[in-house]
Design a protein around this motif. Structure first.
Motif, PDB file in Angstrom:
ATOM      1  N   THR A 160       0.815  -1.218   0.000  1.00  0.00           N
ATOM      2  CA  THR A 160       0.000   0.000   0.000  1.00  0.00           C
ATOM      3  C   THR A 160       0.852   1.274   0.000  1.00  0.00           C
ATOM      4  O   THR A 160       0.318   2.368   0.170  1.00  0.00           O
ATOM      5  N   TRP A 175      -8.232  13.647  -2.305  1.00  0.00           N
ATOM      6  CA  TRP A 175      -7.673  12.648  -1.401  1.00  0.00           C
ATOM      7  C   TRP A 175      -8.075  13.057   0.024  1.00  0.00           C
ATOM      8  O   TRP A 175      -7.766  14.167   0.472  1.00  0.00           O
ATOM      9  N   MET A 196       0.685  11.752   2.426  1.00  0.00           N
ATOM     10  CA  MET A 196       1.038  11.977   1.024  1.00  0.00           C
ATOM     11  C   MET A 196       2.124  13.045   0.908  1.00  0.00           C
ATOM     12  O   MET A 196       2.238  13.922   1.772  1.00  0.00           O
ATOM     13  N   SER A 199       2.881   8.235  -1.447  1.00  0.00           N
ATOM     14  CA  SER A 199       2.609   8.171  -0.014  1.00  0.00           C
ATOM     15  C   SER A 199       3.839   7.570   0.665  1.00  0.00           C
ATOM     16  O   SER A 199       4.494   6.680   0.125  1.00  0.00           O
ATOM     17  N   ASP A 219      -9.856   8.133  -1.760  1.00  0.00           N
ATOM     18  CA  ASP A 219      -9.614   9.084  -2.850  1.00  0.00           C
ATOM     19  C   ASP A 219     -10.672   8.898  -3.912  1.00  0.00           C
ATOM     20  O   ASP A 219     -11.041   7.782  -4.256  1.00  0.00           O
TER      21      ASP A 219
END
Ligand SMILES: O=C(O)CCC(=O)C(=O)O
Length: 267
Positions: free
Chosen positions: A111, A138, A151, A205, A218
């Motif tokens: 992720t 986001w 982010m 991220s 998002d």
């Protein structure tokens, strides 16, 4: 761009409640299949999925079909989000059903997305220039900073056009050192804030080195009428899986579609 304090605690909570329900369902299946020994039902949403994933690492980096719901519809059609969207896209707005709830699990690669422009994943085509518009919102569902994998963005990079990229496993990464070319902004955000960028903004991220899951969602909008040929390039069945929806129309308000319309399109 970060907008602060846009969503209320109640608006965030309705998505968190949805996540808790979907997590329950997923946990039940994993338990029934003998892939986890404990359901950790007593833990809050922030830490429960991290424990489950320690026992049974997941294959998907985001949730889409499984969180299709009235709650996601309500968020995507929230008038505060659409008012911001209208400033960039104009008054005729279509939701692109390519939305993702992201359980960014601690200490995990799947992720953690390296620097990219979303256009890397849209297979070039016409989305490589600014006359084509796909706007991402986001939205963190927990407070985010460097520890739990917030982010980072490079402001102004959307003016660079589609930059050369290469495949790295199932991820796509820039060929050049983008940090040498632009200023990196770390998007520390509170619940209720939103980050807005487009398909050409470089973003990534950071790794999650906390003990909790960094939950976010998002969502993406386009001007109504803009072609979806890039959708088709991502593979057959896109419209079925990620059904689009007219969410604002100042010219023809009767064209705005409701949750039942969205459900029907997906059948
Ligand atoms: O949420 C993340 O970690 C990455 C999200 C992302 O890259 C995107 O929304 O395009």
């Amino acid at each position: 761009m970060i907008l602060q304090n846009v969503l209320s605690p109640a608006e965030i909570q309705s998505v968190t409640d949805l996540i808790a329900r979907v997590m329950d369902e997923k946990t039940e299946v994993l338990f029934r299949e003998g892939r986890i020994a404990n359901k950790y039902a007593e833990l809050p949403v922030e830490t429960r999925w991290a424990k489950i994933c320690e026992m049974s690492p997941q294959q998907a980096s985001g949730w889409n079909q499984e969180v299709f719901s009235q709650a996601v519809y309500e968020l995507c059609t929230n008038s505060k989000l659409l008012n911001s969207c209208e400033q960039y896209l104009g008054p005729e707005i279509t939701l692109n059903g390519d939305y993702w709830v992201r359980p960014k699990v601690p200490h995990e690669d799947l992720t953690t997305l390296p620097w990219h422009q979303d256009s890397f994943y849209y297979n070039g085509a016409e989305n490589d220039n600014l006359s084509y518009r796909i706007l991402s919102f986001w939205i963190p569902l927990v407070d985010v900073d460097e520890r739990n994998g917030c982010m980072q963005v490079i402001p102004g990079s959307h003016k660079w056009g589609l930059i050369p990229y290469a495949s790295l496993g199932n991820k796509r990464v820039p060929v050049e050192d983008v940090e040498a070319r632009g200023e990196v902004i770390t998007a520390r955000m509170k619940k209720g804030d939103i980050l807005i960028f487009n398909q050409l903004t470089l973003h990534r991220s950071l790794p999650n080195v906390s003990e909790g899951v960094r939950w976010s969602i998002d969502i993406r909008y386009t001007p109504t009428g803009q072609s979806f040929s890039w959708h088709e390039l991502t593979g057959p069945g896109f419209e079925q899986r990620y059904s689009t929806l007219i969410v604002r129309s100042r010219c023809n308000p009767e064209r705005v579609q409701d949750f039942n319309d969205w459900k029907t399109k997906k059948q």
